[in-house]
Scaffold this motif. Structure first.
Motif, short mmCIF file in Angstrom:
data_model
loop_
_atom_site.label_atom_id
_atom_site.label_comp_id
_atom_site.label_asym_id
_atom_site.label_seq_id
_atom_site.Cartn_x
_atom_site.Cartn_y
_atom_site.Cartn_z
N ALA A 120 -1.09 -1.31 -9.81
CA ALA A 120 -2.43 -1.38 -9.22
C ALA A 120 -3.01 -2.79 -9.38
CB ALA A 120 -3.35 -0.35 -9.86
N CYS A 121 -2.78 -3.41 -10.53
CA CYS A 121 -3.27 -4.78 -10.74
C CYS A 121 -2.58 -5.76 -9.80
CB CYS A 121 -3.06 -5.20 -12.19
SG CYS A 121 -4.16 -4.41 -13.39
N LEU A 122 -1.25 -5.61 -9.65
CA LEU A 122 -0.52 -6.47 -8.72
C LEU A 122 -0.97 -6.22 -7.29
CD1 LEU A 122 1.57 -8.55 -8.01
CD2 LEU A 122 3.35 -6.80 -8.20
N SER A 123 -1.29 -4.97 -6.97
CA SER A 123 -1.78 -4.65 -5.63
C SER A 123 -3.10 -5.38 -5.36
CB SER A 123 -1.98 -3.14 -5.50
OG SER A 123 -2.52 -2.81 -4.23
N LEU A 124 -4.01 -5.38 -6.33
CA LEU A 124 -5.26 -6.12 -6.18
C LEU A 124 -4.99 -7.60 -5.95
CD1 LEU A 124 -7.47 -4.54 -9.01
CD2 LEU A 124 -7.80 -4.30 -6.54
N PHE A 125 -4.08 -8.16 -6.73
CA PHE A 125 -3.73 -9.57 -6.61
C PHE A 125 -3.15 -9.87 -5.24
CE2 PHE A 125 -0.57 -13.02 -7.32
CZ PHE A 125 -1.43 -14.01 -7.77
N TRP A 126 -2.26 -9.01 -4.76
CA TRP A 126 -1.60 -9.24 -3.47
C TRP A 126 -2.60 -9.15 -2.31
CZ3 TRP A 126 3.04 -11.29 -3.48
CH2 TRP A 126 3.74 -11.37 -2.28
N HIS A 127 -3.48 -8.16 -2.36
CA HIS A 127 -4.49 -8.03 -1.31
C HIS A 127 -5.47 -9.22 -1.35
CE1 HIS A 127 -2.93 -4.24 -0.15
NE2 HIS A 127 -3.38 -3.57 -1.20
N PHE A 128 -5.76 -9.70 -2.55
CA PHE A 128 -6.62 -10.88 -2.69
C PHE A 128 -5.98 -12.08 -2.00
CE2 PHE A 128 -7.27 -14.78 -5.24
CZ PHE A 128 -8.62 -14.99 -4.99
N GLY A 154 0.82 -1.21 0.00
CA GLY A 154 0.00 0.00 0.00
C GLY A 154 0.86 1.26 0.00
N PHE A 155 1.95 1.25 0.77
CA PHE A 155 2.87 2.38 0.77
C PHE A 155 3.53 2.55 -0.60
CE2 PHE A 155 3.46 1.65 5.57
CZ PHE A 155 2.45 2.57 5.86
N ALA A 156 3.82 1.42 -1.26
CA ALA A 156 4.40 1.48 -2.61
C ALA A 156 3.42 2.16 -3.57
CB ALA A 156 4.76 0.08 -3.10
N MET A 157 2.14 1.86 -3.45
CA MET A 157 1.14 2.46 -4.32
C MET A 157 1.01 3.96 -4.05
SD MET A 157 0.04 0.44 -6.56
CE MET A 157 -1.11 1.67 -7.15
N ILE A 158 1.09 4.34 -2.77
CA ILE A 158 1.04 5.77 -2.44
C ILE A 158 2.22 6.49 -3.08
CG2 ILE A 158 1.25 7.45 -0.55
CD1 ILE A 158 -0.28 5.46 1.22
N SER A 159 3.40 5.88 -2.99
CA SER A 159 4.59 6.48 -3.62
C SER A 159 4.42 6.55 -5.13
CB SER A 159 5.84 5.66 -3.27
OG SER A 159 6.09 5.68 -1.88
N ALA A 160 3.80 5.53 -5.73
CA ALA A 160 3.60 5.52 -7.18
C ALA A 160 2.68 6.65 -7.61
CB ALA A 160 3.03 4.18 -7.62
N LEU A 161 1.60 6.87 -6.86
CA LEU A 161 0.67 7.94 -7.20
C LEU A 161 1.32 9.31 -7.06
CD1 LEU A 161 -2.59 6.53 -5.55
CD2 LEU A 161 -2.00 6.58 -7.98
N ARG A 162 2.32 9.40 -6.18
CA ARG A 162 3.07 10.65 -6.02
C ARG A 162 4.26 10.74 -6.97
NH1 ARG A 162 3.30 10.85 0.67
NH2 ARG A 162 1.08 11.28 1.00
N LYS A 163 4.40 9.72 -7.83
CA LYS A 163 5.50 9.65 -8.81
C LYS A 163 6.87 9.64 -8.13
CE LYS A 163 2.61 9.71 -12.26
NZ LYS A 163 2.62 10.74 -13.30
N GLN A 164 6.94 9.00 -6.96
CA GLN A 164 8.21 8.88 -6.21
C GLN A 164 8.82 7.51 -6.49
OE1 GLN A 164 6.84 9.56 -2.22
NE2 GLN A 164 6.82 11.79 -2.44
N THR A 165 9.63 7.44 -7.53
CA THR A 165 10.17 6.16 -7.98
C THR A 165 11.01 5.47 -6.89
OG1 THR A 165 10.27 7.01 -10.24
CG2 THR A 165 11.54 5.04 -9.77
N ALA A 175 11.74 1.04 -2.99
CA ALA A 175 12.07 0.68 -1.60
C ALA A 175 10.97 -0.15 -0.97
CB ALA A 175 12.32 1.95 -0.78
N TRP A 176 9.72 0.28 -1.14
CA TRP A 176 8.60 -0.45 -0.54
C TRP A 176 8.36 -1.79 -1.23
CZ3 TRP A 176 7.48 0.45 4.12
CH2 TRP A 176 7.49 1.73 4.64
N LEU A 177 8.61 -1.86 -2.54
CA LEU A 177 8.50 -3.15 -3.23
C LEU A 177 9.55 -4.12 -2.71
CD1 LEU A 177 7.81 -2.22 -6.98
CD2 LEU A 177 6.19 -3.05 -5.26
N PHE A 178 10.74 -3.62 -2.41
CA PHE A 178 11.79 -4.48 -1.86
C PHE A 178 11.36 -5.04 -0.50
CE2 PHE A 178 15.51 -4.93 0.93
CZ PHE A 178 16.20 -5.93 0.24
N VAL A 179 10.82 -4.18 0.35
CA VAL A 179 10.36 -4.64 1.67
C VAL A 179 9.24 -5.66 1.50
CG1 VAL A 179 9.30 -3.94 3.85
CG2 VAL A 179 11.03 -2.47 2.78
#
Length: 201
Positions: free
Chosen positions: A175-183, A80-91, A96-100
């Protein structure tokens, strides 16, 4: 057809492409729901079929399963933090959050493989009884999905590293991977509740 008409048509197609891809992914998730519902139903039918072998109460270690659950749920938060960073365009934040998230997911898988090895060593492999067969099929299928999710995560991370400037396509894929992961988290909560806790209690 004029050039302006063609341009408008192309713009229209581009505008609706994201909604089509997201709809298609939701359709895939629905088929996965059917798959897991079938596996849960099968497990429920075999819940007491131990064939004189070891039972769930004898071998399940709820402490380790609780750690697995904590790792997977925390990985959902970090995604979720990775998605927030993505929406803010913070690569950098996204990577970093994807690594965690990857580390937490890999830790979950390591504990699951360790549990499978322990069960097999104790004579409770998938061939021992109907219960253990349905257990390994259900939990193993979820573990396979987590493995595929981690591979998908690595592929997306590599793509982002190649093109540091986040674009809409990359965000949509995240976003698609986020849906999959939360599922997968939701499915695991059901596994923890109806497979582990119910079998022990």
């Amino acid at each position: 057809m004029s050039q302006s008409t063609l341009s408008a048509h192309d713009a229209h197609e581009h505008e609706h492409q994201p909604s089509h891809s997201v709809f298609g992914f939701w359709s895939y998730l629905m088929t996965d729901c059917v798959l897991f519902a079938s596996l849960f139903a099968t497990f429920a039918m075999m819940a007491n079929q131990f064939a004189g072998g070891p039972t769930a109460k004898d071998l399940f270690n709820l402490r380790d399963v609780a750690i697995e659950t904590g790792l997977l749920l925390t990985s959902s938060l970090t995604f979720g933090f990775a998605m927030i960073s993505a929406l803010r365009k913070q690569t950098g934040g996204v990577l970093a959050w994807l690594f965690v998230t990857f580390v937490l997911g890999a830790g979950f898988l390591w504990l699951e493989v360790h549990e499978f090895a322990h069960l097999i060593a104790e004579g409770a492999g998938p061939q021992r009884s109907a219960f253990w067969s349905s257990f390994f099929t259900l939990v193993g299928t979820h573990g396979l999905h987590v493995t595929l999710g981690l591979v998908w995560l690595v592929v997306l991370a590599l793509q982002i590293m190649q093109k540091p400037e986040l674009n809409e396509r990359q965000i949509r894929r995240l976003a698609c991977l986020s849906l999959f992961w939360h599922f997968l988290d939701i499915v695991w909560i059901c596994v923890f509740s109806f497979v582990y806790l119910a079998s022990v209690v």
